[in-house]
Design a protein around this motif. Sequence first.
Motif, PDB file in Angstrom:
ATOM      1  N   ASP A 151      30.544  -2.517  10.640  1.00 53.92           N
ATOM      2  CA  ASP A 151      29.675  -1.979   9.586  1.00 53.92           C
ATOM      3  C   ASP A 151      28.692  -0.976  10.210  1.00 53.92           C
ATOM      4  OD1 ASP A 151      28.960  -1.593   6.977  1.00 53.92           O
ATOM      5  OD2 ASP A 151      28.101  -3.573   6.671  1.00 53.92           O
ATOM      6  N   GLY A 152      27.821  -0.422   9.414  1.00 52.56           N
ATOM      7  CA  GLY A 152      26.857   0.554   9.907  1.00 52.56           C
ATOM      8  C   GLY A 152      27.259   1.998   9.691  1.00 52.56           C
ATOM      9  N   PHE A 153      28.316   2.253   8.904  1.00 53.97           N
ATOM     10  CA  PHE A 153      28.749   3.635   8.681  1.00 53.97           C
ATOM     11  C   PHE A 153      27.664   4.443   7.982  1.00 53.97           C
ATOM     12  CE2 PHE A 153      30.996   6.803   5.985  1.00 53.97           C
ATOM     13  CZ  PHE A 153      31.586   7.556   6.994  1.00 53.97           C
ATOM     14  N   GLN A 154      26.915   3.805   7.088  1.00 52.37           N
ATOM     15  CA  GLN A 154      25.848   4.512   6.368  1.00 52.37           C
ATOM     16  C   GLN A 154      24.525   4.533   7.146  1.00 52.37           C
ATOM     17  OE1 GLN A 154      27.987   2.368   4.694  1.00 52.37           O
ATOM     18  NE2 GLN A 154      29.086   4.043   3.689  1.00 52.37           N
ATOM     19  N   ALA A 214      22.492   7.661  -4.345  1.00 54.48           N
ATOM     20  CA  ALA A 214      23.270   8.566  -3.500  1.00 54.48           C
ATOM     21  C   ALA A 214      22.384   9.646  -2.891  1.00 54.48           C
ATOM     22  CB  ALA A 214      24.388   9.202  -4.319  1.00 54.48           C
ATOM     23  N   ALA A 215      21.445  10.174  -3.685  1.00 52.83           N
ATOM     24  CA  ALA A 215      20.549  11.220  -3.185  1.00 52.83           C
ATOM     25  C   ALA A 215      19.652  10.699  -2.070  1.00 52.83           C
ATOM     26  CB  ALA A 215      19.702  11.772  -4.332  1.00 52.83           C
ATOM     27  N   LEU A 216      19.167   9.471  -2.227  1.00 52.20           N
ATOM     28  CA  LEU A 216      18.328   8.872  -1.180  1.00 52.20           C
ATOM     29  C   LEU A 216      19.124   8.693   0.112  1.00 52.20           C
ATOM     30  CD1 LEU A 216      16.424   6.181  -3.282  1.00 52.20           C
ATOM     31  CD2 LEU A 216      15.479   8.295  -2.321  1.00 52.20           C
ATOM     32  N   GLY A 217      20.387   8.294  -0.027  1.00 51.01           N
ATOM     33  CA  GLY A 217      21.237   8.141   1.151  1.00 51.01           C
ATOM     34  C   GLY A 217      21.481   9.458   1.856  1.00 51.01           C
ATOM     35  N   ARG A 218      21.747  10.510   1.066  1.00 48.13           N
ATOM     36  CA  ARG A 218      21.954  11.847   1.664  1.00 48.13           C
ATOM     37  C   ARG A 218      20.708  12.301   2.397  1.00 48.13           C
ATOM     38  NH1 ARG A 218      24.535  12.879  -3.294  1.00 48.13           N
ATOM     39  NH2 ARG A 218      22.653  13.894  -4.093  1.00 48.13           N
ATOM     40  N   PRO A 241      30.714   0.105  -7.149  1.00 47.58           N
ATOM     41  CA  PRO A 241      30.606  -0.543  -5.837  1.00 47.58           C
ATOM     42  C   PRO A 241      30.317   0.397  -4.677  1.00 47.58           C
ATOM     43  CG  PRO A 241      32.895  -0.205  -6.377  1.00 47.58           C
ATOM     44  CD  PRO A 241      32.113   0.300  -7.567  1.00 47.58           C
ATOM     45  N   LEU A 242      30.320   1.713  -4.890  1.00 43.27           N
ATOM     46  CA  LEU A 242      30.221   2.659  -3.783  1.00 43.27           C
ATOM     47  C   LEU A 242      28.827   2.687  -3.163  1.00 43.27           C
ATOM     48  CD1 LEU A 242      32.293   5.660  -5.171  1.00 43.27           C
ATOM     49  CD2 LEU A 242      32.934   4.142  -3.287  1.00 43.27           C
ATOM     50  N   ARG A 243      28.783   2.682  -1.841  1.00 48.86           N
ATOM     51  CA  ARG A 243      27.521   2.849  -1.116  1.00 48.86           C
ATOM     52  C   ARG A 243      27.108   4.313  -1.074  1.00 48.86           C
ATOM     53  NH1 ARG A 243      28.380  -0.823   4.336  1.00 48.86           N
ATOM     54  NH2 ARG A 243      28.790  -2.824   3.312  1.00 48.86           N
ATOM     55  N   GLU A 244      28.063   5.191  -1.248  1.00 43.37           N
ATOM     56  CA  GLU A 244      27.835   6.628  -1.293  1.00 43.37           C
ATOM     57  C   GLU A 244      29.054   7.251  -1.975  1.00 43.37           C
ATOM     58  OE1 GLU A 244      28.458   8.888   2.421  1.00 43.37           O
ATOM     59  OE2 GLU A 244      28.772   6.946   3.393  1.00 43.37           O
ATOM     60  N   PRO A 245      28.956   8.491  -2.442  1.00 40.99           N
ATOM     61  CA  PRO A 245      30.128   9.119  -3.064  1.00 40.99           C
ATOM     62  C   PRO A 245      31.302   9.196  -2.090  1.00 40.99           C
ATOM     63  CG  PRO A 245      28.137  10.345  -3.595  1.00 40.99           C
ATOM     64  CD  PRO A 245      27.739   9.325  -2.558  1.00 40.99           C
ATOM     65  N   SER A 304      31.525  12.425   0.213  1.00 41.81           N
ATOM     66  CA  SER A 304      30.573  12.522   1.329  1.00 41.81           C
ATOM     67  C   SER A 304      30.948  11.550   2.446  1.00 41.81           C
ATOM     68  CB  SER A 304      29.144  12.255   0.844  1.00 41.81           C
ATOM     69  OG  SER A 304      28.994  10.917   0.394  1.00 41.81           O
ATOM     70  N   GLY A 305      31.456  10.379   2.078  1.00 47.10           N
ATOM     71  CA  GLY A 305      31.876   9.429   3.091  1.00 47.10           C
ATOM     72  C   GLY A 305      33.091   9.909   3.867  1.00 47.10           C
ATOM     73  N   LEU A 306      34.079  10.437   3.158  1.00 45.29           N
ATOM     74  CA  LEU A 306      35.275  10.936   3.835  1.00 45.29           C
ATOM     75  C   LEU A 306      34.942  12.104   4.763  1.00 45.29           C
ATOM     76  CD1 LEU A 306      37.911  10.847   0.941  1.00 45.29           C
ATOM     77  CD2 LEU A 306      37.600   9.196   2.797  1.00 45.29           C
TER      78      LEU A 306
END
Length: 329
Positions: free
Chosen positions: A139-142, A26-30, A171-175, A178-180
Amino acid sequence: MKAPAFWYAPPGVAARLLSPAGSLFAALGRGRIASTRPVHPGVPVICIGNLVAGGAGKTPVALAVVDAMPSRRVHFLTRGYGGRERGPLKVDPALHASDDVGDEALLLAAARPTWVARDRIAGATAAAAAGAEAIVMDDGFQNPHLAKDLSILVVDGGAGFGNGHVIPAGPLREPVESGLARADAVVVLGRDDSGVAALIAGRLPVLPARLIPARNVADALRGRRIVAFAGIGRPAKFFATLEDLGAVLVDRLAFADHHPYSPDEIMRLVEHADRLGAVPVTTAKDAVRLPDGARAMVHVLPVSVTWDDPGAIRHLLTPYMTFNLPHGQ
């Protein structure tokens, strides 16, 4: 890969042990999002994404979103997962197979012009240069590189956000929070057994919708003995759909998402169904991955999205439907 069973069970030992790795993911994604300056292609970009790994119904929702837009100049953009082509490439269903561009791209290309591109900026730029007046991205939201004008998250009402943990602990790609925070609306597909609407209430528009099987195929399968097989994010959802329409499932075969079927594999499956006095049935997404000679031996159950409130999706899309088209288009 198949989703581990513990991803969709109450958090247990496996989730707790893997949660530090999930926190790092999650930190890497942020950090990736925070350090990237997104590029806008000059035409509206509507992203259909989700927060979990695997299928949530993004592709049927993307098709339904484009159906709700009257312009003929809306193009699809997808990464082409499972295909070898890096793009930007305009998909031609007569020339390209799922090995080339992935299964979602072929489904999308049957409806509107579709571009495959690992580099989303290059893909969007190519689509705009080819006359797209809006782009619907499957797709591509992240992916932070391409600027999005409207982001719609798709959530399976039965599975929700799983155990609430980030990959690999869940299963979450991110928390979820943060996604919402980056989304503009949420589509809840199917009965909301996981309480998604209650979680989001007051923060984002919630658009309930359902996946409806094609009536003529559903009628033909009602009461028949079936060997169901699927290589999608949640095969159990497909099996439940068949049962709901009155089919008699004598066997269920679940494969990994985007599973590439070999001719021998399908022949064994067809022979297995024949021994059971049944017919083999799969999804439209699986059908485009079947070997050419096998497609005539397998029944396909197409589905489409039906909105509980069609006016809600039209209202959401209205700012992106005011294209200056030539008279009569």
